[in-house]
Scaffold this motif. Structure first.
Motif, mmCIF file in Angstrom:
data_model
loop_
_atom_site.group_PDB
_atom_site.id
_atom_site.type_symbol
_atom_site.label_atom_id
_atom_site.label_comp_id
_atom_site.label_asym_id
_atom_site.label_seq_id
_atom_site.Cartn_x
_atom_site.Cartn_y
_atom_site.Cartn_z
ATOM 1 N N PHE B 256 0.811 -1.218 0.000
ATOM 2 C CA PHE B 256 0.000 0.000 0.000
ATOM 3 C C PHE B 256 0.849 1.275 0.000
ATOM 4 O O PHE B 256 0.369 2.328 -0.381
ATOM 5 N N SER B 257 2.092 1.171 0.401
ATOM 6 C CA SER B 257 2.936 2.372 0.451
ATOM 7 C C SER B 257 3.201 2.925 -0.947
ATOM 8 O O SER B 257 3.573 4.083 -1.093
ATOM 9 N N VAL B 258 3.024 2.089 -1.972
ATOM 10 C CA VAL B 258 3.202 2.573 -3.347
ATOM 11 C C VAL B 258 1.884 2.451 -4.124
ATOM 12 O O VAL B 258 1.875 2.457 -5.359
ATOM 13 N N GLY B 259 0.777 2.312 -3.400
ATOM 14 C CA GLY B 259 -0.532 2.147 -4.048
ATOM 15 C C GLY B 259 -0.666 0.811 -4.751
ATOM 16 O O GLY B 259 -1.459 0.656 -5.684
ATOM 17 N N GLY B 260 0.097 -0.172 -4.303
ATOM 18 C CA GLY B 260 0.115 -1.472 -4.992
ATOM 19 C C GLY B 260 -1.079 -2.341 -4.639
ATOM 20 O O GLY B 260 -1.704 -2.181 -3.592
ATOM 21 N N GLN B 261 -1.418 -3.244 -5.541
ATOM 22 C CA GLN B 261 -2.424 -4.267 -5.263
ATOM 23 C C GLN B 261 -1.910 -5.632 -5.708
ATOM 24 O O GLN B 261 -2.623 -6.431 -6.300
ATOM 25 N N GLY B 262 -0.640 -5.862 -5.378
ATOM 26 C CA GLY B 262 -0.072 -7.187 -5.611
ATOM 27 C C GLY B 262 -0.634 -8.172 -4.606
ATOM 28 O O GLY B 262 -1.400 -7.800 -3.711
ATOM 29 N N GLU B 263 -0.270 -9.429 -4.737
ATOM 30 C CA GLU B 263 -0.813 -10.441 -3.818
ATOM 31 C C GLU B 263 0.268 -11.422 -3.397
ATOM 32 O O GLU B 263 1.101 -11.844 -4.198
ATOM 33 N N LEU B 264 0.245 -11.733 -2.099
ATOM 34 C CA LEU B 264 1.056 -12.821 -1.547
ATOM 35 C C LEU B 264 0.074 -13.960 -1.288
ATOM 36 O O LEU B 264 -0.913 -13.770 -0.575
ATOM 37 N N ILE B 265 0.336 -15.103 -1.842
ATOM 38 C CA ILE B 265 -0.584 -16.236 -1.706
ATOM 39 C C ILE B 265 0.096 -17.342 -0.902
ATOM 40 O O ILE B 265 1.221 -17.748 -1.218
ATOM 41 N N VAL B 266 -0.603 -17.824 0.123
ATOM 42 C CA VAL B 266 -0.079 -18.955 0.914
ATOM 43 C C VAL B 266 -1.200 -19.986 1.073
ATOM 44 O O VAL B 266 -2.380 -19.628 1.122
ATOM 45 N N PRO B 267 -0.843 -21.248 1.157
ATOM 46 C CA PRO B 267 -1.890 -22.265 1.339
ATOM 47 C C PRO B 267 -2.467 -22.198 2.745
ATOM 48 O O PRO B 267 -1.767 -21.815 3.687
ATOM 49 N N ILE B 268 -3.709 -22.573 2.881
ATOM 50 C CA ILE B 268 -4.313 -22.696 4.214
ATOM 51 C C ILE B 268 -3.807 -23.995 4.822
ATOM 52 O O ILE B 268 -3.833 -25.049 4.169
ATOM 53 N N ASP B 269 -3.331 -23.894 6.042
ATOM 54 C CA ASP B 269 -2.803 -25.091 6.703
ATOM 55 C C ASP B 269 -3.957 -25.810 7.393
ATOM 56 O O ASP B 269 -4.312 -25.487 8.522
ATOM 57 N N ARG B 270 -4.555 -26.762 6.719
ATOM 58 C CA ARG B 270 -5.720 -27.477 7.269
ATOM 59 C C ARG B 270 -5.339 -28.308 8.492
ATOM 60 O O ARG B 270 -6.153 -28.460 9.416
#
Lengths: 308, 276
Positions: B256-270
């Protein structure tokens, strides 16, 4: 004089179905469960019986298992045929946007195998729909194939950027004549059921069957198609051109669009054999086909040849 | 024949600029010309033929390098077509200005993998880069398009200033993940510690995309045909994508500091959820 061809006592006319070139494509629709798949597919293929007024002929081709779809979910393949690429684009973008994007959990993919080099004849899907994302849409390439992720209220709508357009054939047909409504219905349904497993073709009319066989032109200048009076039993008594024979009181037609001549011929063969074998208690009388004397389309499917 | 093989002849202890070694440059060259091609090094200039045994192969649009190439910088720079294999480790700036085709590195890579060189503002802009081992700091810096797959771990500033594209890491990642990223996707096995001012909290939602990614990802070079099959097994990254497709995922958005809308994706640890 040679005896007319008969199968199980049903006469097969020595005539041909006349079909013509169309633009075609295939899409694959997937969703989280079969109920959503059917809901979206029914909407997308609705009002898609004939290019005469619908602009497109479109129907579900096959039901697909999870291992047959790009994202590993269950789905269906849908075939679409139109007279021009412009009309195809107009119809598919609208239908994808209003009928598939709107349906929860769905995704829409290209179903035509890519050629090498990649065909430049394309129909947009995500290319047009991405703007619904209002700047939040995400483009992703997987092995050179471009997809769009469009944020929606249940997560994301995922679709291919575009789909290849190929040459197809429209207007393959069978016309079945019987002496009762029940017999014509049973034979026609048996024919459509036998055609359904054949890939590469659709029967776009309701239940795969139509009663409104048409001819080119009309006494009204604004119409370019009208009822084929030669096949209407109610007009037989006052119509010297009637092509109905004694006892033929009901006719039903199955229109077949296919990606290749072989697909249509295979469907016609399966349909004829199934109709003739159907338990109509001998009331299916004749199988014929519609043509325009060879003047309209370059694809001629002679009934005797397709059943040989 | 449009394939080339370069086998390292000797150990070299000074840094060598390997960026002139390119399939596109070799296309119109004879073996003699390639042998004579000069490579700049910290202690002088070496002709390719002095450092490598060069041979032509029948594999179409393929360049294979063998040896421990940690002293070589800029390997596969400006790679723009075909497949570049390295059977060994590589130094800094591997895949710099890479724009199309495939690069496969069986070992580990140094810092600035696929990052821009010098004052360049644009990093990798297309294609796929697969690393069988680990990578140093600043991997994928300013990446614009394409994908990077890292089987091992990654250092600090992974995907810094990311503009678009996808980076998948099978092992651990260092600090400042996705620093100043604007768009693009970083897929990692465990939720990283991120600054709350820069990144959102992790959220869960549904998307067919990650099932699609798992199903369609061709994690073997050349479509599984020919001598390259199994060059890098990609076991960990493939398992990571499978977990995300099957178990679902969490998404962290920013920077957000650069107005970004990138994504970090991690699996849900069931398994963790079940224990909770």
């Amino acid at each position: 004089m040679t005896e007319p061809l008969q199968i199980n006592g049903v006469e097969i006319d020595a005539t041909f179905a006349e079909a013509f070139d169309m633009k075609a494509t295939r899409m694959i629709l997937t969703a989280a469960d079969r109920q959503w798949i059917d809901a979206a597919a029914n909407e997308m293929t609705g009002f898609g019986t004939s290019v005469i007024a619908c602009g497109i002929e479109i129907a579900v081709e096959q039901t697909l298992a999870a291992d047959q779809t790009p994202d590993g979910r269950e789905g269906v393949s849908i075939l679409a045929f139109a007279v021009s690429s412009k009309e195809m684009e107009k119809q598919l973008v609208r239908r994808a946007g209003q009928c598939v994007l709107t349906c929860p959990t769905t995704a829409l993919y290209a179903g035509i195998a890519e050629t090498d080099p990649k065909s430049d004849k394309r129909i947009p899907i995500g290319k047009a729909l991405r703007y619904f994302g209002d700047g939040h849409q995400i483009s992703k390439q997987i092995d050179g194939r471009r997809f769009w992720r469009i944020p929606v209220m249940d997560g994301e709508f995922v679709c291919d950027h575009d789909v290849a357009r190929v040459d197809g054939i429209g207007g393959g047909n069978l016309i079945l004549f019987a002496d009762s409504l029940e017999a014509a219905t049973l034979a026609s349904r048996a024919a459509v059921d036998a055609m359904r497993p054949i890939p590469g073709m659709i029967t776009p009319f309701p239940g795969g069957i139509t009663r409104s066989g048409s001819k080119v032109g009309s006494k009204y200048p604004a119409l370019f198609a009208s009822t084929n009076h030669r096949f209407c039993p109610s007009l037989r008594a006052m119509n010297r051109e009637s092509m109905l024979r004694e006892n033929e009181s009901v006719g039903m037609e199955i229109v077949i669009d296919g990606l290749t001549e072989a697909d249509i011929a295979a469907a016609m063969r399966a349909g004829i054999l199934a109709a003739c074998e159907a338990k109509t208690r001998g009331c299916l009388l004749r199988v014929t086909a519609g043509n325009y004397g060879g003047k309209l389309g370059r694809h001629h499917f002679h009934l005797a040849e397709v059943v040989r | 024949m449009s394939g080339w093989t370069l086998e390292l002849r000797c150990d070299i202890h000074s840094f060598v600029d390997a960026s002139p070694i390119r399939l596109s440059s070799f296309a119109n060259m004879s073996i003699h010309q390639v042998n004579k091609l000069p490579l700049s090094a910290a202690d002088g200039t070496y002709p390719v033929g002095e450092l490598f045994k060069v041979s032509k192969t029948s594999h179409h649009e393929t360049l294979r390098m063998f040896g421990d190439l940690r002293s070589f910088r800029g390997i596969a720079s400006e790679h723009s077509r075909g497949t570049f294999f390295v059977d060994g480790n590589v130094g800094d700036y591997a895949g710099s200005r890479f724009c199309a085709g495939d690069v496969w590195i069986s070992g580990s890579a140094g810092d600035y993998l696929a990052a821009p060189l010098g004052a360049d503002r644009s990093g990798m802009s297309g294609g796929r880069l697969v690393v069988g081992g680990s990578v140093g700091h600043h991997a994928g810096r300013r990446m614009r398009r394409g994908e990077i797959v890292i089987e091992g771990s990654a250092g600090d500033f992974l995907g810094a200033h990311l503009v678009a594209g996808t980076i998948v890491v099978g092992g651990q990642v260092g600090g400042q993940l996705g620093y100043a990223m604007r768009r693009g996707t970083l897929i990692v096995p465990v939720l990283p510690t991120v600054e709350k001012q820069r990144f959102s909290a992790a959220i869960e939602y549904e998307s067919a995309f990650f099932s699609l990614l798992y199903q369609q990802r061709r994690l073997h070079p050349g479509g599984g045909h020919g001598p390259s099959e199994g060059f890098v097994a990609c076991t960990r990254t493939r398992e990571l994508l499978r977990r995300i497709a099957v178990d679902g995922f969490q998404s962290v958005r920013g920077d957000f500091s650069v107005g970004g809308q990138g994504e970090l994706i991690v699996p849900i640890d069931r398994s963790q959820q079940a224990n909770d």
